[in-house]
Motif scaffolding. Sequence first.
Motif, PDB file in Angstrom:
ATOM      1  N   UNK A  16      -4.283 -15.086  -0.169  1.00 30.93           N
ATOM      2  CA  UNK A  16      -4.305 -14.644   1.233  1.00 30.93           C
ATOM      3  C   UNK A  16      -3.358 -13.470   1.496  1.00 30.93           C
ATOM      4  N   UNK A  17      -2.221 -13.452   0.831  1.00 32.22           N
ATOM      5  CA  UNK A  17      -1.253 -12.357   1.027  1.00 32.22           C
ATOM      6  C   UNK A  17      -1.847 -11.022   0.583  1.00 32.22           C
ATOM      7  N   UNK A  18      -2.654 -11.034  -0.472  1.00 31.43           N
ATOM      8  CA  UNK A  18      -3.277  -9.794  -0.946  1.00 31.43           C
ATOM      9  C   UNK A  18      -4.283  -9.278   0.087  1.00 31.43           C
ATOM     10  N   UNK A  19      -5.050 -10.199   0.688  1.00 35.75           N
ATOM     11  CA  UNK A  19      -5.987  -9.804   1.741  1.00 35.75           C
ATOM     12  C   UNK A  19      -5.226  -9.294   2.964  1.00 35.75           C
ATOM     13  N   UNK A  20      -4.172 -10.003   3.350  1.00 38.02           N
ATOM     14  CA  UNK A  20      -3.363  -9.611   4.509  1.00 38.02           C
ATOM     15  C   UNK A  20      -2.819  -8.201   4.346  1.00 38.02           C
ATOM     16  N   UNK A  21      -2.377  -7.911   3.143  1.00 37.36           N
ATOM     17  CA  UNK A  21      -1.838  -6.599   2.812  1.00 37.36           C
ATOM     18  C   UNK A  21      -2.869  -5.501   3.091  1.00 37.36           C
ATOM     19  N   UNK A  22      -4.126  -5.756   2.727  1.00 36.77           N
ATOM     20  CA  UNK A  22      -5.189  -4.771   2.957  1.00 36.77           C
ATOM     21  C   UNK A  22      -5.505  -4.669   4.451  1.00 36.77           C
ATOM     22  N   UNK A  23      -5.552  -5.816   5.139  1.00 38.69           N
ATOM     23  CA  UNK A  23      -5.875  -5.801   6.569  1.00 38.69           C
ATOM     24  C   UNK A  23      -4.783  -5.146   7.412  1.00 38.69           C
ATOM     25  N   UNK A  24      -3.549  -5.093   6.910  1.00 40.37           N
ATOM     26  CA  UNK A  24      -2.414  -4.602   7.684  1.00 40.37           C
ATOM     27  C   UNK A  24      -2.552  -3.129   8.085  1.00 40.37           C
ATOM     28  N   UNK A  25      -2.852  -2.253   7.140  1.00 41.19           N
ATOM     29  CA  UNK A  25      -2.895  -0.822   7.447  1.00 41.19           C
ATOM     30  C   UNK A  25      -3.909  -0.109   6.549  1.00 41.19           C
ATOM     31  N   UNK A  26      -5.206  -0.403   6.718  1.00 38.21           N
ATOM     32  CA  UNK A  26      -6.196   0.098   5.764  1.00 38.21           C
ATOM     33  C   UNK A  26      -6.778   1.463   6.104  1.00 38.21           C
ATOM     34  N   UNK A  27      -7.400   2.053   5.103  1.00 40.80           N
ATOM     35  CA  UNK A  27      -8.298   3.185   5.284  1.00 40.80           C
ATOM     36  C   UNK A  27      -9.671   2.542   5.455  1.00 40.80           C
ATOM     37  N   UNK A  28     -10.437   2.928   6.492  1.00 39.76           N
ATOM     38  CA  UNK A  28     -11.701   2.253   6.801  1.00 39.76           C
ATOM     39  C   UNK A  28     -12.913   3.116   6.516  1.00 39.76           C
ATOM     40  N   UNK A  29     -14.005   2.430   6.207  1.00 45.15           N
ATOM     41  CA  UNK A  29     -15.302   3.071   6.073  1.00 45.15           C
ATOM     42  C   UNK A  29     -16.332   2.075   6.581  1.00 45.15           C
ATOM     43  N   UNK A  30     -17.161   2.484   7.561  1.00 50.56           N
ATOM     44  CA  UNK A  30     -18.117   1.555   8.170  1.00 50.56           C
ATOM     45  C   UNK A  30     -19.500   2.169   8.313  1.00 50.56           C
ATOM     46  N   UNK A  35     -18.357  -3.015   6.460  1.00 49.85           N
ATOM     47  CA  UNK A  35     -17.086  -2.363   6.777  1.00 49.85           C
ATOM     48  C   UNK A  35     -16.219  -2.550   5.537  1.00 49.85           C
ATOM     49  N   UNK A  36     -15.697  -1.463   5.009  1.00 49.81           N
ATOM     50  CA  UNK A  36     -14.818  -1.535   3.851  1.00 49.81           C
ATOM     51  C   UNK A  36     -13.423  -1.107   4.273  1.00 49.81           C
ATOM     52  N   UNK A  37     -12.431  -1.891   3.868  1.00 47.01           N
ATOM     53  CA  UNK A  37     -11.030  -1.586   4.141  1.00 47.01           C
ATOM     54  C   UNK A  37     -10.350  -1.391   2.798  1.00 47.01           C
ATOM     55  N   UNK A  38      -9.516  -0.369   2.687  1.00 49.49           N
ATOM     56  CA  UNK A  38      -8.870  -0.105   1.399  1.00 49.49           C
ATOM     57  C   UNK A  38      -7.436   0.371   1.586  1.00 49.49           C
ATOM     58  N   UNK A  39      -6.611   0.048   0.606  1.00 45.15           N
ATOM     59  CA  UNK A  39      -5.251   0.583   0.529  1.00 45.15           C
ATOM     60  C   UNK A  39      -4.959   0.887  -0.937  1.00 45.15           C
ATOM     61  N   UNK A  40      -4.002   1.765  -1.154  1.00 47.18           N
ATOM     62  CA  UNK A  40      -3.570   2.027  -2.532  1.00 47.18           C
ATOM     63  C   UNK A  40      -2.835   0.806  -3.064  1.00 47.18           C
ATOM     64  N   UNK A  41      -3.001   0.538  -4.367  1.00 43.19           N
ATOM     65  CA  UNK A  41      -2.242  -0.559  -4.969  1.00 43.19           C
ATOM     66  C   UNK A  41      -1.336  -0.029  -6.075  1.00 43.19           C
ATOM     67  N   UNK A  42      -0.521  -0.888  -6.646  1.00 43.72           N
ATOM     68  CA  UNK A  42       0.430  -0.467  -7.676  1.00 43.72           C
ATOM     69  C   UNK A  42      -0.083  -0.712  -9.085  1.00 43.72           C
ATOM     70  N   UNK A  43      -1.372  -0.994  -9.216  1.00 45.05           N
ATOM     71  CA  UNK A  43      -1.964  -1.215 -10.538  1.00 45.05           C
ATOM     72  C   UNK A  43      -2.700   0.044 -10.946  1.00 45.05           C
ATOM     73  N   UNK A  44      -3.170   0.098 -12.187  1.00 47.22           N
ATOM     74  CA  UNK A  44      -3.948   1.271 -12.581  1.00 47.22           C
ATOM     75  C   UNK A  44      -5.435   0.950 -12.633  1.00 47.22           C
ATOM     76  N   UNK A  45      -5.865   0.020 -11.772  1.00 46.87           N
ATOM     77  CA  UNK A  45      -7.282  -0.321 -11.656  1.00 46.87           C
ATOM     78  C   UNK A  45      -7.549  -0.793 -10.225  1.00 46.87           C
ATOM     79  N   UNK A  46      -8.803  -0.694  -9.782  1.00 47.57           N
ATOM     80  CA  UNK A  46      -9.136  -1.154  -8.430  1.00 47.57           C
ATOM     81  C   UNK A  46      -9.331  -2.666  -8.400  1.00 47.57           C
TER      82      UNK A  46
END
Length: 120
Positions: A16-30, A35-46
Amino acid sequence: MESNFDFPSAFRLKKPAEFKNVFANPVKSSDQYFTLLAIKNNFDYPRLGLAIAKKNIKKAVYRNIIKRTIRESFRIQQSLGCMDVVVLAKRDAVDVPLELLRKSLEKHWLKLVIRCASSS
């Protein structure tokens, strides 16, 4: 170089924390299907998270078909970079051919890659 098109557990948002992180301040596309919400992560894969609501898609069969379609599209899309994406399905996603959903998702992936790159 051979591309690896599998979809391991590490490529999924689970907590749930990973989802919350995305919902907090996302880049949106609808559009009318997703509706897609995205944020940058600290991994080298999506990573992908699915939020397909029973409220929008009543029957489990349709929810599962939509989820499989989204996962497949994500798996094939290898150039997403380092971002966490949550996909929400809308009611209209039920009554359309899968090919239309795939095309919609392809447009979203491209849009998110561009927007996430510019928001860094």
